[in-house]
Design a protein around this motif. Structure first.
Motif, PDB file in Angstrom:
ATOM      1  N   GLY A   1       0.786  -1.232   0.000  1.00 60.72           N
ATOM      2  CA  GLY A   1       0.000   0.000   0.000  1.00 60.72           C
ATOM      3  C   GLY A   1       0.813   1.274   0.000  1.00 60.72           C
ATOM      4  O   GLY A   1       0.246   2.368   0.100  1.00 60.72           O
ATOM      5  N   SER A   2       2.133   1.158  -0.141  1.00 65.34           N
ATOM      6  CA  SER A   2       2.988   2.346  -0.091  1.00 65.34           C
ATOM      7  C   SER A   2       2.929   3.135  -1.392  1.00 65.34           C
ATOM      8  O   SER A   2       2.596   2.607  -2.456  1.00 65.34           O
ATOM      9  CB  SER A   2       4.438   1.932   0.189  1.00 65.34           C
ATOM     10  OG  SER A   2       4.930   1.126  -0.874  1.00 65.34           O
ATOM     11  N   ARG A   3       3.290   4.419  -1.316  1.00 61.65           N
ATOM     12  CA  ARG A   3       3.418   5.246  -2.517  1.00 61.65           C
ATOM     13  C   ARG A   3       4.505   4.669  -3.430  1.00 61.65           C
ATOM     14  O   ARG A   3       4.424   4.788  -4.646  1.00 61.65           O
ATOM     15  CB  ARG A   3       3.741   6.674  -2.134  1.00 61.65           C
ATOM     16  CG  ARG A   3       2.643   7.396  -1.385  1.00 61.65           C
ATOM     17  CD  ARG A   3       1.466   7.691  -2.310  1.00 61.65           C
ATOM     18  NE  ARG A   3       0.452   8.474  -1.644  1.00 61.65           N
ATOM     19  CZ  ARG A   3      -0.619   7.982  -1.013  1.00 61.65           C
ATOM     20  NH1 ARG A   3      -0.785   6.657  -0.982  1.00 61.65           N
ATOM     21  NH2 ARG A   3      -1.499   8.755  -0.442  1.00 61.65           N
ATOM     22  N   LEU A   4       5.510   4.047  -2.832  1.00 59.15           N
ATOM     23  CA  LEU A   4       6.571   3.433  -3.628  1.00 59.15           C
ATOM     24  C   LEU A   4       6.006   2.357  -4.541  1.00 59.15           C
ATOM     25  O   LEU A   4       6.330   2.303  -5.729  1.00 59.15           O
ATOM     26  CB  LEU A   4       7.649   2.842  -2.716  1.00 59.15           C
ATOM     27  CG  LEU A   4       8.788   2.112  -3.431  1.00 59.15           C
ATOM     28  CD1 LEU A   4       9.602   3.081  -4.281  1.00 59.15           C
ATOM     29  CD2 LEU A   4       9.677   1.398  -2.418  1.00 59.15           C
ATOM     30  N   HIS A   5       5.164   1.506  -4.013  1.00 58.41           N
ATOM     31  CA  HIS A   5       4.583   0.449  -4.825  1.00 58.41           C
ATOM     32  C   HIS A   5       3.643   1.019  -5.885  1.00 58.41           C
ATOM     33  O   HIS A   5       3.586   0.518  -7.015  1.00 58.41           O
ATOM     34  CB  HIS A   5       3.862  -0.563  -3.942  1.00 58.41           C
ATOM     35  CG  HIS A   5       4.762  -1.637  -3.431  1.00 58.41           C
ATOM     36  ND1 HIS A   5       4.319  -2.714  -2.693  1.00 58.41           N
ATOM     37  CD2 HIS A   5       6.104  -1.817  -3.560  1.00 58.41           C
ATOM     38  CE1 HIS A   5       5.333  -3.505  -2.392  1.00 58.41           C
ATOM     39  NE2 HIS A   5       6.423  -2.966  -2.897  1.00 58.41           N
ATOM     40  N   GLU A   6       2.915   2.057  -5.547  1.00 59.48           N
ATOM     41  CA  GLU A   6       2.037   2.693  -6.537  1.00 59.48           C
ATOM     42  C   GLU A   6       2.865   3.257  -7.693  1.00 59.48           C
ATOM     43  O   GLU A   6       2.508   3.086  -8.870  1.00 59.48           O
ATOM     44  CB  GLU A   6       1.217   3.799  -5.877  1.00 59.48           C
ATOM     45  CG  GLU A   6       0.185   3.296  -4.871  1.00 59.48           C
ATOM     46  CD  GLU A   6      -0.489   4.438  -4.128  1.00 59.48           C
ATOM     47  OE1 GLU A   6      -0.219   5.613  -4.456  1.00 59.48           O
ATOM     48  OE2 GLU A   6      -1.291   4.153  -3.222  1.00 59.48           O
ATOM     49  N   ALA A   7       3.967   3.933  -7.367  1.00 62.58           N
ATOM     50  CA  ALA A   7       4.827   4.511  -8.409  1.00 62.58           C
ATOM     51  C   ALA A   7       5.472   3.417  -9.252  1.00 62.58           C
ATOM     52  O   ALA A   7       5.604   3.553 -10.475  1.00 62.58           O
ATOM     53  CB  ALA A   7       5.892   5.395  -7.769  1.00 62.58           C
ATOM     54  N   ALA A   8       5.885   2.335  -8.606  1.00 60.84           N
ATOM     55  CA  ALA A   8       6.506   1.232  -9.339  1.00 60.84           C
ATOM     56  C   ALA A   8       5.513   0.609 -10.327  1.00 60.84           C
ATOM     57  O   ALA A   8       5.859   0.327 -11.482  1.00 60.84           O
ATOM     58  CB  ALA A   8       7.024   0.178  -8.368  1.00 60.84           C
ATOM     59  N   ARG A   9       4.281   0.400  -9.885  1.00 59.20           N
ATOM     60  CA  ARG A   9       3.268  -0.178 -10.781  1.00 59.20           C
ATOM     61  C   ARG A   9       3.021   0.734 -11.981  1.00 59.20           C
ATOM     62  O   ARG A   9       2.893   0.255 -13.116  1.00 59.20           O
ATOM     63  CB  ARG A   9       1.967  -0.408 -10.017  1.00 59.20           C
ATOM     64  CG  ARG A   9       2.001  -1.567  -9.035  1.00 59.20           C
ATOM     65  CD  ARG A   9       0.604  -1.879  -8.522  1.00 59.20           C
ATOM     66  NE  ARG A   9       0.622  -2.919  -7.497  1.00 59.20           N
ATOM     67  CZ  ARG A   9       0.587  -2.687  -6.199  1.00 59.20           C
ATOM     68  NH1 ARG A   9       0.550  -1.425  -5.739  1.00 59.20           N
ATOM     69  NH2 ARG A   9       0.607  -3.679  -5.326  1.00 59.20           N
ATOM     70  N   ARG A  10       2.951   2.037 -11.735  1.00 60.40           N
ATOM     71  CA  ARG A  10       2.727   2.959 -12.850  1.00 60.40           C
ATOM     72  C   ARG A  10       3.869   2.887 -13.866  1.00 60.40           C
ATOM     73  O   ARG A  10       3.664   3.097 -15.062  1.00 60.40           O
ATOM     74  CB  ARG A  10       2.584   4.395 -12.338  1.00 60.40           C
ATOM     75  CG  ARG A  10       1.274   4.685 -11.642  1.00 60.40           C
ATOM     76  CD  ARG A  10       1.040   6.170 -11.483  1.00 60.40           C
ATOM     77  NE  ARG A  10       2.032   6.806 -10.638  1.00 60.40           N
ATOM     78  CZ  ARG A  10       1.937   6.949  -9.317  1.00 60.40           C
ATOM     79  NH1 ARG A  10       0.877   6.472  -8.688  1.00 60.40           N
ATOM     80  NH2 ARG A  10       2.888   7.548  -8.626  1.00 60.40           N
TER      81      ARG A  10
END
Length: 259
Positions: free
Chosen positions: A154-163
Motif C-alpha cells: 500500500g505504499s506510494r513506492l509500490h504505486e509509483a513502481a506499478r505505474r
C-alpha cells in the motif's frame, strides 16, 4: 510460501556490523548496502560473491547519502538528485553482482528513505526513476520488465513502481512493531524493534502462515506479504533467522526466494 530477506554488507572499512556469512546460510534474498548508508566496494564484492555461491538473490538496498546516521535520519533530497543517487548505488552493486556471475535481482530502499516513500509520492517516484535509469528492463516487450521493488504493502513506492511497469513485492517484518494502520512504528518509539527471539519467531510464523500480526496497541492486523525481513544489524540476528526458518518449515511454510 515466503521469502526471507536480511540487510547485509552493512560495514565500512574496518568496521563490521552484520554477520554476512552466517545470514547467507539462512536467507533467500540479501539486501546489500550500496555505500550510502553503509558498505564499501570490498564489502559489496564479498557479499555478492558469497550470495551468488549460495544461490541467494541479490538486492540493492538504496538509501539517502547518510553514512554518519546509517541512513536513518530524515533528509530532503531534490527528486532529480535522489533519482541519480539511486541509479548510482544500483549501478555500483550491479558491477559486483555481475563479477560474481549474478545480477541485481530487486531493489529495496533502506531506513529513512524506506519510511519516506511509504507516504511521499514525489520521493517514491524519484526512487522509481532511479531504478529505471540503472536497470531499465523492457516493459511491453518479451523479457523481464525490470527489477521487482520490495516495500511496504500500500505504499506510494509500490504505486509509483506499478505505474512505471515494475513488479512489486509486499514485505513484512518479523522483528519490527506495527501501528494499527499497518505501518512500521517509528524507531523513536519504545518497543519499535522486537528483541525477544521467541516473539520474533511467533510473529514471523503468524505473518507467513496466517497473514496476521499484533500491532503495538494489541490490535490484530492483516498483512499479506511475499517476503519477510529480519534485520541483520540486531543482536543475534543469524540465530533468530535460523530459528524463524526452522519454525516456518515446521508450520508448513515453504521458504523460497520471490525472484
Amino acid at each position: 510460501m515466503i521469502d526471507l530477506n536480511a540487510d547485509l554488507g552493512e560495514g565500512f572499512g574496518r568496521w563490521t556490523l552484520t554477520d554476512d556469512e552466517a545470514l547467507l546460510s539462512v536467507v533467500t534474498s540479501a539486501n546489500v548496502a550500496c555505500g550510502f548508508h553503509a558498505g564499501d566496494p570490498s564489502t559489496m564484492r564479498r557479499v555478492c560473491a558469497l550470495a551468488a555461491e549460495r544461490g541467494v538473490r541479490i538486492g540493492a538496498q538504496v538509501s539517502y547519502r547518510d553514512l554518519a546516521g546509517f541512513g536513518r535520519r530524515a533528509m530532503d533530497v531534490p527528486p532529480d538528485e535522489l533519482a541519480d543517487e539511486v541509479a548510482y548505488q544500483i549501478g555500483a552493486l550491479q558491477v559486483f553482482a555481475r563479477a560474481a556471475g549474478a545480477e541485481v535481482d530487486y531493489v529495496k530502499p533502506h531506513g529513512a528513505l524506506y519510511n519516506r516513500t511509504v507516504h511521499d509520492e514525489e520521493q517514491a517516484e524519484a526512487v522509481v526513476r532511479g531504478i529505471r535509469l540503472a536497470l531499465p528492463g523492457a516493459p511491453g516487450t518479451p523479457g523481464p520488465p525490470g527489477p521487482p521493488v520490495l516495500g511496504l504493502p500500500g505504499s506510494r513506492l509500490h504505486e509509483a513502481a506499478r505505474r512505471a511497469g515494475l513488479p512489486v513485492v509486499a514485505e513484512a517484518f518479523g522483528d519490527r512493531a506495527y501501528t494499527p494502520e499497518g505501518a512500521l512504528l517509528s524507531r523513536r518509539e519504545p518497543g519499535a524493534v522486537v528483541h525477544d527471539p521467541d516473539a520474533v519467531v511467533r510473529r514471523s510464523v503468524g505473518i507467513a502462515r496466517d497473514g496476521l500480526v499484533t500491532a503495538h496497541t494489541g490490535d490484530r492486523i492483516r498483512l499479506r506479504a511475499r517476503s519477510l525481513c529480519l534485520h541483520g544489524d540486531t543482536p543475534g540476528a543469524a540465530d533468530n533467522a535460523r530459528r524463524v526458518r526452522t519454525a516456518l518449515r515446521a508450520a508448513g511454510v515453504r521458504v523460497e526466494a520471490f525472484t
